[in-house]
Design an enzyme around this catalytic site. Sequence first.
Site, short mmCIF file in Angstrom:
data_model
loop_
_atom_site.label_atom_id
_atom_site.label_comp_id
_atom_site.label_asym_id
_atom_site.label_seq_id
_atom_site.Cartn_x
_atom_site.Cartn_y
_atom_site.Cartn_z
N ARG A 28 -88.14 -45.51 -31.51
CA ARG A 28 -89.17 -44.85 -30.81
C ARG A 28 -89.38 -43.57 -30.91
O ARG A 28 -88.63 -42.85 -31.37
CB ARG A 28 -88.92 -45.01 -29.32
CG ARG A 28 -89.07 -46.55 -28.70
CD ARG A 28 -90.45 -47.00 -28.69
NE ARG A 28 -90.77 -48.35 -28.15
CZ ARG A 28 -90.55 -49.35 -28.85
NH1 ARG A 28 -90.32 -49.48 -30.10
NH2 ARG A 28 -90.81 -50.67 -28.29
N GLU A 43 -99.01 -42.48 -30.50
CA GLU A 43 -99.60 -43.50 -31.32
C GLU A 43 -101.13 -43.85 -31.07
O GLU A 43 -101.20 -44.08 -29.88
CB GLU A 43 -98.71 -44.70 -31.42
CG GLU A 43 -97.43 -44.14 -31.98
CD GLU A 43 -96.16 -45.51 -32.06
OE1 GLU A 43 -96.71 -46.54 -31.68
OE2 GLU A 43 -95.01 -45.29 -32.13
N HIS A 82 -96.43 -48.18 -36.76
CA HIS A 82 -95.66 -49.07 -36.02
C HIS A 82 -95.78 -50.55 -36.31
O HIS A 82 -96.16 -51.40 -35.35
CB HIS A 82 -96.14 -48.84 -34.48
CG HIS A 82 -95.06 -49.41 -33.10
ND1 HIS A 82 -95.03 -48.97 -32.20
CD2 HIS A 82 -94.11 -50.30 -33.26
CE1 HIS A 82 -93.91 -49.33 -31.39
NE2 HIS A 82 -93.35 -50.33 -32.22
P1 NAI Z 1 -80.04 -53.20 -28.91
O1 NAI Z 1 -80.37 -53.02 -27.34
O2 NAI Z 1 -79.45 -54.60 -29.37
O3 NAI Z 1 -79.53 -52.08 -29.82
C1 NAI Z 1 -79.62 -50.70 -29.34
C2 NAI Z 1 -78.37 -49.93 -29.48
O4 NAI Z 1 -78.37 -48.49 -29.36
C3 NAI Z 1 -77.10 -50.76 -28.66
O5 NAI Z 1 -76.13 -51.03 -29.20
C4 NAI Z 1 -77.01 -49.49 -27.62
O6 NAI Z 1 -75.31 -49.31 -27.19
C5 NAI Z 1 -77.18 -48.28 -28.59
N1 NAI Z 1 -77.42 -46.97 -28.01
C6 NAI Z 1 -78.10 -46.61 -26.87
N2 NAI Z 1 -77.61 -45.43 -26.26
C7 NAI Z 1 -77.25 -44.72 -27.64
C8 NAI Z 1 -76.96 -43.41 -27.81
N3 NAI Z 1 -77.26 -42.65 -26.95
N4 NAI Z 1 -76.37 -43.28 -29.15
C9 NAI Z 1 -76.09 -44.31 -30.03
N5 NAI Z 1 -76.42 -45.63 -29.76
C10 NAI Z 1 -77.24 -45.90 -28.46
O7 NAI Z 1 -81.92 -53.04 -29.46
P2 NAI Z 1 -82.43 -53.42 -30.86
O8 NAI Z 1 -83.01 -54.83 -30.74
O9 NAI Z 1 -81.62 -53.12 -31.89
O10 NAI Z 1 -83.40 -52.53 -31.13
C11 NAI Z 1 -83.46 -51.22 -30.94
C12 NAI Z 1 -84.81 -50.25 -30.88
O11 NAI Z 1 -85.58 -50.54 -31.90
C13 NAI Z 1 -85.52 -50.84 -29.39
O12 NAI Z 1 -85.20 -50.33 -28.42
C14 NAI Z 1 -86.97 -50.58 -29.82
O13 NAI Z 1 -87.17 -49.29 -29.18
C15 NAI Z 1 -86.95 -50.61 -31.18
N6 NAI Z 1 -87.84 -51.43 -31.82
C16 NAI Z 1 -88.78 -51.01 -32.94
C17 NAI Z 1 -89.80 -51.69 -33.39
C18 NAI Z 1 -90.75 -51.29 -34.49
O14 NAI Z 1 -91.65 -52.04 -34.73
N7 NAI Z 1 -90.76 -50.21 -34.63
C19 NAI Z 1 -89.70 -53.45 -33.27
C20 NAI Z 1 -88.63 -53.74 -32.36
C21 NAI Z 1 -87.62 -52.93 -31.88
#
Ligand code: NAI
Length: 321
Positions: free
Chosen positions: A233, A262, A281
Amino acid sequence: MPKVLFADFDFPDIDIERGLFAAAGVELATAQCRNDAELIAAAQGCAAILAQYAPVTERAVAALPALGVISRIGAGFDNIDTDACAKHGVWVANSPDYGVGEVATHALALALAMMRNIVAYNRDIGAGRWHYESSGKLRRATNMTLGIVGLGRIGKRMAHIGRNVFKRVVACDPYIIDGDFPAYVERGNLAEVFAQSDVVSLHVPLNQETRGMIGAPVLAAMTPGSFLVNTARGAVVDVDAALAALDSGTLAGLALDVLPVEPVPADSKLLGHPRVILTPHAAFYSVEAERELRRKAAQNIITFLRTGRPDYVVVAGTRRP
Ligand code: NAI
């Protein structure tokens, strides 16, 4: 007949949602809400909201007593005030698993494009320069370290596909136990990941803790000539600090799929910067992923209306359909 508001969308058509809701006997209203006043007006009497980027604030949740569930079209849910939803008993759902491979391959593509100077070569050739060193020296990838911040679904996939490209993979994620780190991923804290990596890729959710987390102090720990990729993000990165790191040479390249605002503002210094790569995005996108995303986001609502619980729960509410 229960009513659902499709609060906002940038899809060329919404045939997928129309078909699913019609088959489930649900009435669908559509809008393009940009703020909570518009959302409150459009969602009166609705049992559910399907939201892409529309902000869902506490004011909106409090003003919509018939609302049972909000389904975010996407994995992230930072446009929804989840604390307010929990307080008011409104369920929140997302679609966490539709595009893990797409985002990870996009992040790797951005990393490789910078490491291999792809965009710069293309620009140089357009300007009449044909030479393998036209944009500077390249380093061997198998001598480099990939750093991952956030080792969740996407971060783990990035580690998996990156392991054959890089010498090492190092990651930080304070919320998962050692046993959930793949054997080929070394564990570090945020400062260690930035200090040890040649390329850092961000995969954390946006929340109070991660907003602005990648700023000047963290970037200063990097080895000069490193690369940063953000497909998470936009607001996780302090963009001014990242631009300053490009100017100082700490960063050799910056690749952003997501921005604090955005689309990119017309006066942004990112635009046209020779060492910045932007994508709109789009990391989530493939024809297949978009179809799966939209089906799952709508299905969350249909399942809630049938059973009282959506398929992918972010906040477990108390309101009933
Ligand atoms: P997820 O919830 O499976 O993984 C996120 C990880 O970040 C978790 O393991 C969590 O423990 C960790 N985390 C949380 N706070 C942290 C910190 N301060 N330091 C280090 N690690 C931390 O989520 P997923 O599916 O992997 O997606 C991650 C992000 O990607 C989503 O929240 C979304 O914002 C973004 N995203 C972007 C897309 C795009 O089109 N650019 C599409 C899909 C997701």
